[in-house]
Structures are given as structure tokens and as C-alpha cells.
Design a protein around this motif. Sequence first.
Motif, PDB file in Angstrom:
ATOM      1  N   GLN A   1     -11.034 -18.014 -90.550  1.00  0.00           N
ATOM      2  CA  GLN A   1     -10.296 -19.094 -89.896  1.00  0.00           C
ATOM      3  C   GLN A   1     -10.901 -19.470 -88.543  1.00  0.00           C
ATOM      4  OE1 GLN A   1      -7.670 -20.973 -90.835  1.00  0.00           O
ATOM      5  NE2 GLN A   1      -7.588 -20.058 -92.853  1.00  0.00           N
TER       6      GLN A   1
ATOM      7  N   ARG B   1      -9.298 -24.992 -92.727  1.00  0.00           N
ATOM      8  CA  ARG B   1      -8.301 -23.933 -92.512  1.00  0.00           C
ATOM      9  C   ARG B   1      -7.306 -23.874 -93.668  1.00  0.00           C
ATOM     10  NH1 ARG B   1      -8.852 -25.956 -87.224  1.00  0.00           N
ATOM     11  NH2 ARG B   1      -9.859 -24.427 -85.863  1.00  0.00           N
TER      12      ARG B   1
ATOM     13  N   ASP C   1      -7.005 -20.772 -96.501  1.00  0.00           N
ATOM     14  CA  ASP C   1      -5.726 -20.100 -96.737  1.00  0.00           C
ATOM     15  C   ASP C   1      -5.344 -20.101 -98.209  1.00  0.00           C
ATOM     16  OD1 ASP C   1      -5.178 -19.278 -94.165  1.00  0.00           O
ATOM     17  OD2 ASP C   1      -3.889 -20.990 -93.696  1.00  0.00           O
TER      18      ASP C   1
END
Length: 152
Positions: free
Chosen positions: A10, A42, A46
Motif C-alpha cells: 500500500q 490501493r 486490497d
Amino acid sequence: MSGHVRLAGQDDADAIGRLLYAFNREFDEPAPEPPVLARRVRQLLDGGDMLVLLAGDGPDGLAVLRFRASIWSAGLECYLAELYVSPARRGQGLGRGLMEAALREARDRGADSMDIGVDEPDLAARKLYESLGFSNRSGAGGPLMYVYEREL
């Protein structure tokens, strides 16, 4: 300068956004601004079906891999969505290092195939992929394959 390849996290999203933007602009392709790309990166990181590898100290290059379940096997399919090395670092082995790491990561995550799209005039990329065992399904020994896309 280092040619070290590592898995991005990240905290690397801003650098990834800058590299993706530079890649598209180098080839006169439209692209969202780097901060917009970083936000999207990002989100995708995820989600777990994308990984990014970075090379060099800048970083100076990246490989973006996308994964999905295969219909034809129990494994995953891996798509090399992007491979980019900044112009100043080309010819120094970063692309090969990224690809070798990408192949390892894909295997380690359960992929049993990797697909790549490459433009016909990009001879350097085609040579790299072929040297790593990729085969082109168009031309000699096979029918010409077309890639179609459409915005929705």
C-alpha cells in the motif's frame, strides 16, 4: 542503482501511480493523473486479485499481475496487465528481472498460465517474452488472433 525486485504494498501506491502514468503518457495514451491511479491501485491491492512488483531504487519499473479462477483447470489464470521500465533504465535487465519475479509469484499463487498482450512493433518486449518461453499464438503454426475491446 539497484535492480532488486520486490513485492509492492500500500505504501508504494503513489510510486505505482507515477509509473503507470508515465507509461501511458510515453505512448500518448490517455491516463488519469497519478494521484487518481494511486487511489485505484490501493483499492485493487486490497482486493487480493492484483499484485505489483517493483524494480530499481526509484522505483524504475513495475509489473502488474491480475489473477482470476480458470475455467479449464483448478489453477488460476494470470494476466500481465502492465510491464514498464522507465526509459533511462531500459537495457539494464530490469524488465527481465521483473518478468522472472512475475513468473515465480504467479506460480506461487497457484496460477498455471500467464497471458500477455503486446503491440506488434514492440520488438524488445516480444523478444523478452519469447526468451522466457512465451509463445505467440498468431502467425506461424496457428491462426491470426485478434483482440477486441469496447468501452462499456
